[in-house]
Design a protein around this motif. Sequence first.
Motif, PDB file in Angstrom:
ATOM      1  N   GLU A 290       0.824  -1.211   0.000  1.00 39.32           N
ATOM      2  CA  GLU A 290       0.000   0.000   0.000  1.00 39.32           C
ATOM      3  C   GLU A 290       0.857   1.259   0.000  1.00 39.32           C
ATOM      4  O   GLU A 290       0.505   2.267  -0.613  1.00 39.32           O
ATOM      5  N   LYS A 291       1.994   1.202   0.700  1.00 40.21           N
ATOM      6  CA  LYS A 291       2.889   2.358   0.760  1.00 40.21           C
ATOM      7  C   LYS A 291       4.322   1.868   0.900  1.00 40.21           C
ATOM      8  O   LYS A 291       4.621   1.023   1.740  1.00 40.21           O
ATOM      9  N   VAL A 292       5.216   2.391   0.063  1.00 40.49           N
ATOM     10  CA  VAL A 292       6.627   1.998   0.117  1.00 40.49           C
ATOM     11  C   VAL A 292       7.272   2.579   1.371  1.00 40.49           C
ATOM     12  O   VAL A 292       7.097   3.751   1.693  1.00 40.49           O
ATOM     13  N   LYS A 293       8.012   1.721   2.086  1.00 40.31           N
ATOM     14  CA  LYS A 293       8.752   2.177   3.268  1.00 40.31           C
ATOM     15  C   LYS A 293      10.145   2.621   2.829  1.00 40.31           C
ATOM     16  O   LYS A 293      10.796   1.942   2.024  1.00 40.31           O
ATOM     17  N   GLU A 294      10.597   3.740   3.376  1.00 40.09           N
ATOM     18  CA  GLU A 294      11.941   4.237   3.095  1.00 40.09           C
ATOM     19  C   GLU A 294      12.596   4.572   4.433  1.00 40.09           C
ATOM     20  O   GLU A 294      12.147   5.473   5.139  1.00 40.09           O
ATOM     21  N   ILE A 295      13.617   3.813   4.790  1.00 37.45           N
ATOM     22  CA  ILE A 295      14.221   3.936   6.126  1.00 37.45           C
ATOM     23  C   ILE A 295      15.704   4.224   6.003  1.00 37.45           C
ATOM     24  O   ILE A 295      16.416   3.572   5.234  1.00 37.45           O
ATOM     25  N   PHE A 296      16.184   5.208   6.798  1.00 37.74           N
ATOM     26  CA  PHE A 296      17.606   5.547   6.848  1.00 37.74           C
ATOM     27  C   PHE A 296      18.150   5.240   8.235  1.00 37.74           C
ATOM     28  O   PHE A 296      17.461   5.452   9.239  1.00 37.74           O
ATOM     29  N   GLU A 297      19.360   4.737   8.290  1.00 38.72           N
ATOM     30  CA  GLU A 297      20.021   4.473   9.567  1.00 38.72           C
ATOM     31  C   GLU A 297      21.473   4.943   9.460  1.00 38.72           C
ATOM     32  O   GLU A 297      22.092   4.812   8.398  1.00 38.72           O
ATOM     33  N   GLU A 298      21.979   5.475  10.557  1.00 35.68           N
ATOM     34  CA  GLU A 298      23.349   5.978  10.565  1.00 35.68           C
ATOM     35  C   GLU A 298      24.249   5.131  11.449  1.00 35.68           C
ATOM     36  O   GLU A 298      23.863   4.749  12.557  1.00 35.68           O
ATOM     37  N   GLN A 299      25.448   4.857  10.947  1.00 38.00           N
ATOM     38  CA  GLN A 299      26.490   4.182  11.729  1.00 38.00           C
ATOM     39  C   GLN A 299      27.839   4.673  11.219  1.00 38.00           C
ATOM     40  O   GLN A 299      27.922   5.411  10.236  1.00 38.00           O
ATOM     41  N   GLU A 300      28.889   4.233  11.905  1.00 37.37           N
ATOM     42  CA  GLU A 300      30.242   4.567  11.458  1.00 37.37           C
ATOM     43  C   GLU A 300      30.632   3.625  10.322  1.00 37.37           C
ATOM     44  O   GLU A 300      31.294   2.620  10.518  1.00 37.37           O
ATOM     45  N   VAL A 301      30.174   3.938   9.125  1.00 34.68           N
ATOM     46  CA  VAL A 301      30.504   3.125   7.956  1.00 34.68           C
ATOM     47  C   VAL A 301      31.137   4.007   6.888  1.00 34.68           C
ATOM     48  O   VAL A 301      30.782   5.175   6.735  1.00 34.68           O
ATOM     49  N   GLN A 302      32.079   3.425   6.149  1.00 43.93           N
ATOM     50  CA  GLN A 302      32.730   4.174   5.081  1.00 43.93           C
ATOM     51  C   GLN A 302      31.966   4.069   3.769  1.00 43.93           C
ATOM     52  O   GLN A 302      32.044   4.951   2.926  1.00 43.93           O
TER      53      GLN A 302
ATOM     54  N   VAL B  56       5.443 -11.497 -15.493  1.00 49.14           N
ATOM     55  CA  VAL B  56       5.865 -11.720 -14.109  1.00 49.14           C
ATOM     56  C   VAL B  56       6.483 -10.448 -13.544  1.00 49.14           C
ATOM     57  O   VAL B  56       6.349 -10.153 -12.346  1.00 49.14           O
ATOM     58  N   ALA B  57       7.137  -9.650 -14.397  1.00 48.91           N
ATOM     59  CA  ALA B  57       7.732  -8.386 -13.944  1.00 48.91           C
ATOM     60  C   ALA B  57       6.654  -7.401 -13.503  1.00 48.91           C
ATOM     61  O   ALA B  57       6.863  -6.611 -12.571  1.00 48.91           O
ATOM     62  N   LYS B  58       5.502  -7.446 -14.161  1.00 49.27           N
ATOM     63  CA  LYS B  58       4.402  -6.538 -13.805  1.00 49.27           C
ATOM     64  C   LYS B  58       3.880  -6.797 -12.390  1.00 49.27           C
ATOM     65  O   LYS B  58       3.297  -5.920 -11.762  1.00 49.27           O
ATOM     66  N   LYS B  59       4.070  -8.020 -11.893  1.00 44.39           N
ATOM     67  CA  LYS B  59       3.603  -8.373 -10.542  1.00 44.39           C
ATOM     68  C   LYS B  59       4.559  -7.907  -9.441  1.00 44.39           C
ATOM     69  O   LYS B  59       4.197  -7.899  -8.270  1.00 44.39           O
ATOM     70  N   VAL B  60       5.797  -7.560  -9.812  1.00 42.99           N
ATOM     71  CA  VAL B  60       6.825  -7.208  -8.825  1.00 42.99           C
ATOM     72  C   VAL B  60       6.534  -5.825  -8.256  1.00 42.99           C
ATOM     73  O   VAL B  60       6.394  -4.852  -8.991  1.00 42.99           O
ATOM     74  N   GLN B  61       6.450  -5.745  -6.920  1.00 48.66           N
ATOM     75  CA  GLN B  61       6.126  -4.488  -6.246  1.00 48.66           C
ATOM     76  C   GLN B  61       7.243  -4.079  -5.295  1.00 48.66           C
ATOM     77  O   GLN B  61       7.669  -4.871  -4.439  1.00 48.66           O
ATOM     78  N   LEU B  62       7.688  -2.833  -5.424  1.00 51.89           N
ATOM     79  CA  LEU B  62       8.642  -2.273  -4.477  1.00 51.89           C
ATOM     80  C   LEU B  62       7.971  -2.160  -3.115  1.00 51.89           C
ATOM     81  O   LEU B  62       6.880  -1.617  -2.996  1.00 51.89           O
ATOM     82  N   ASP B  63       8.606  -2.703  -2.076  1.00 50.31           N
ATOM     83  CA  ASP B  63       8.027  -2.680  -0.737  1.00 50.31           C
ATOM     84  C   ASP B  63       8.821  -1.787   0.216  1.00 50.31           C
ATOM     85  O   ASP B  63       8.268  -0.873   0.835  1.00 50.31           O
ATOM     86  N   THR B  64      10.134  -2.046   0.351  1.00 50.16           N
ATOM     87  CA  THR B  64      10.930  -1.353   1.363  1.00 50.16           C
ATOM     88  C   THR B  64      12.310  -0.996   0.832  1.00 50.16           C
ATOM     89  O   THR B  64      12.962  -1.809   0.180  1.00 50.16           O
ATOM     90  N   ILE B  65      12.743   0.238   1.139  1.00 54.71           N
ATOM     91  CA  ILE B  65      14.100   0.690   0.840  1.00 54.71           C
ATOM     92  C   ILE B  65      14.784   0.980   2.171  1.00 54.71           C
ATOM     93  O   ILE B  65      14.281   1.762   2.978  1.00 54.71           O
ATOM     94  N   TYR B  66      15.914   0.327   2.387  1.00 58.03           N
ATOM     95  CA  TYR B  66      16.692   0.552   3.616  1.00 58.03           C
ATOM     96  C   TYR B  66      18.083   1.045   3.224  1.00 58.03           C
ATOM     97  O   TYR B  66      18.738   0.437   2.362  1.00 58.03           O
ATOM     98  N   PHE B  67      18.529   2.134   3.857  1.00 56.62           N
ATOM     99  CA  PHE B  67      19.854   2.674   3.546  1.00 56.62           C
ATOM    100  C   PHE B  67      20.639   2.927   4.828  1.00 56.62           C
ATOM    101  O   PHE B  67      20.208   3.684   5.696  1.00 56.62           O
ATOM    102  N   LEU B  68      21.785   2.259   4.923  1.00 60.08           N
ATOM    103  CA  LEU B  68      22.700   2.450   6.045  1.00 60.08           C
ATOM    104  C   LEU B  68      23.801   3.406   5.594  1.00 60.08           C
ATOM    105  O   LEU B  68      24.565   3.098   4.686  1.00 60.08           O
ATOM    106  N   LYS B  69      23.866   4.601   6.229  1.00 65.37           N
ATOM    107  CA  LYS B  69      24.813   5.627   5.819  1.00 65.37           C
ATOM    108  C   LYS B  69      25.765   5.977   6.960  1.00 65.37           C
ATOM    109  O   LYS B  69      25.506   5.661   8.124  1.00 65.37           O
TER     110      LYS B  69
END
Length: 432
Positions: free
Chosen positions: A243-255, A407-420
């Motif tokens: 129903e709604k795409v999740k977009e989540i950001f998280e911060e850590q000490e990563v290069q 089959v590609a038409k059935k594929v739905q983006l659900d969640t984006i997670y980004f570790l920065k």
Amino acid sequence: MALVQHHVQSLPGITLHTIPTKKYKTTSITLQVKRPIIEEEVTKRALLPYVLQSGTKRYPSAQLLREALDQLYGATLHVDLSKKGEYQIISFRMEVANEKFLSDRTPLLEEAFALLSEVVLHPAQEKDAFLADVVSKEKRSLRQQIQSIYDDKMRYANKRLIELMFENEPYRFNVYGDEQALDEITPASLYAYYQNVLAEDEFDLYVVGDLEEEVLQTLTKKHFSLARREQHVQSEVSSRNVEKVKEIFEEQEVQQGKLHIGYRTHTTYKDDDYLALQVFNGIFGGFSHSKLFINVREKASLAYYAASRFESHKGIIFVMSGIETGNYAQTVKIIGEQLSAIVTGDFSDQELAQTKAMIRNQILETIDDATGLVEVLYHEVISRHKRTIEEWLDGIEAVTKKQIVEVAKKVQLDTIYFLKGKEENKVEAASV
């Protein structure tokens, strides 16, 4: 002649899978123990196989058990955990020399069955509890394994994506369990759970080698006779619309930023369009000639790596990419464009042919190894759907461009997670 001979027989409390072959001079024995993922049990189940391989009634320490394996011409024993769809699987794998190739004709196969049976059915215990020092030691090891996920940022990002994407589904739990739940496990509570496993779980025994089916039936009945049990109700795989795409950001000490994206495909191993999905994933991001690799990494130079993989029994495609934080929005945009391109049929006959050839080689390479062969055959148990290797290979070859588009038409983006990284500038949300 079939590429793989696979004979299945239901015995009391266990299913025997015989895969006769003259390809190997060893015999591979794999016991798969299956149960739906249950929140209260995940960590106990993760701990259990390591406790079982630490000692038996007859060989009450890991050292004595290793000596017993050495006596069997250097036989090996490994345990493993996996998550397939909504199931948490325990695997016991034993490899032993085929006695046909020994000069003294030692009855190695029976001794191997007896030893594996000892490990699984006759563990070291006292007063209806596992040995306290063994449980304590294996809890420390499992704790370290759980903690190590945090240090491997790719694994950590994948774990977080799954937790966030499936927050209300059993699939969200890590196969190794939870560190906090580990504290609550006692030798007695783990032994009580083990008794429940013996009474309720689904046991499948795979034997690969130059062997006679009748001999294996006799040995299985003798050493792995389990009480008949009602099989668990087949776990229903959730396949809800996004129903709604999740977009989540998280911060850590990563290069290097870790971008992990989850898509729901609404297709699993048992479905008719599964093979089309497999080819779709190959064109999308499964290989080095795939659209993600070529367009995200090679042409745009946005990523250190960019690939996709799919979970056959949950119907999920995961995209993984290592990027600079400033490239986040552009990378997400280009990844989305690759899916759109396949939906519109924007891929060449050469891409299609190359992908099919790569998948064929991948399947053949997997079944050339006894462990890989068992993994492929076990798909049938998880899905309750039979597909021979020949049907798989022929089916892949027969997949059409139209089927891939559908089959590609059935594929739905659900969640984006980004570790920065913590020192990076603020990341702007992508247009999704």
